[in-house]
Design an enzyme around this catalytic site. Sequence first.
Site, short mmCIF file in Angstrom:
data_model
loop_
_atom_site.label_atom_id
_atom_site.label_comp_id
_atom_site.label_asym_id
_atom_site.label_seq_id
_atom_site.Cartn_x
_atom_site.Cartn_y
_atom_site.Cartn_z
N PHE A 128 0.89 -0.94 0.18
CA PHE A 128 -0.30 -0.09 -0.01
C PHE A 128 0.56 1.40 -0.20
O PHE A 128 1.87 1.06 0.66
CB PHE A 128 -0.84 0.39 0.89
N ASP A 129 0.51 2.62 -0.96
CA ASP A 129 0.91 3.51 -0.77
C ASP A 129 0.63 4.18 0.50
O ASP A 129 -0.88 3.48 0.70
CB ASP A 129 0.56 4.31 -2.12
#
Length: 296
Positions: free
Chosen positions: A7-8
Amino acid sequence: MYYDLLFDVDDTLLQFEKGQHDALCTIFKTYGVSYEEGLETFQSISRSLWEAAERGEISIQTILTTRFTKWLEAFELEGDGVALDEQFRASLSTKDYQFPGARQLLERLAPSHRLSIVTNGVGETQKQRLQASSLDDYFTHRFISSEIGVQKPHVEFFEAVFHQLPSFQPERALVIGDSLTSDMEGARRAGLASCWFNPNGKPLPSLPIDYVIASYDELERLLQWKEPVRVRLDYFQLEEDKVYVGPKEALASFEWSDSWQQGERQLKAYGFLPTTKRATDVLDFDTRRHYTVTYE
């Protein structure tokens, strides 16, 4: 299908624009600069610096020591740009700026997936922001560009992921983020599947992306697919390709209709999502045939 979810942070899990607004309002008010004028100048300076960092031309430290210094110079103001940057980052780290539903999403995914952070930014700031939003505990690993020494989209950033995640299998990893230039391009360079978080419905790019989602619900949906298939809608009046990805088993119940628009609505009802990758199957509305495509 996917086990490692990468995940960013900014504009994927945390609302960066909202946090930035609160932090900059205080700074601009101190200097008597209107928010609109101050924001336009700051964003222009910051965007240029971050793009240079993504290209490997400057370090993150250069961004931190430069952006507010340049902002002060643009308005012919006196002040300590480095101190302002510290104030800005401290403000970002003190409040919960998560997107609605982010914590619940991670809570549902954590029992069956390994969750990691892949972000461009300052290590301590990003960690504090995740802690302030009560999201940090869901992640087993945090890969932050300032600590790795290189930014997304460079392959070296993702090589750190490959080497540090135990028993990592690239084919079972999915990069989830909002940035085309760092997240999606980084996934492409690293040979990883990509999921573009696009809640504002921006136009589809030419960059090859496996999945385009507008919500967290759509992410959870695609993670349940056992064998996704990419389908192109074919009709002589279509001026551009329309390609969707979804569960292969759904095509068995596809019903031909009088128009490709109705067929498109049917795919969406089955849960299919936009993709910019090449199709493996074609639904030809001129001949009402479904066939597979092979590429040399």
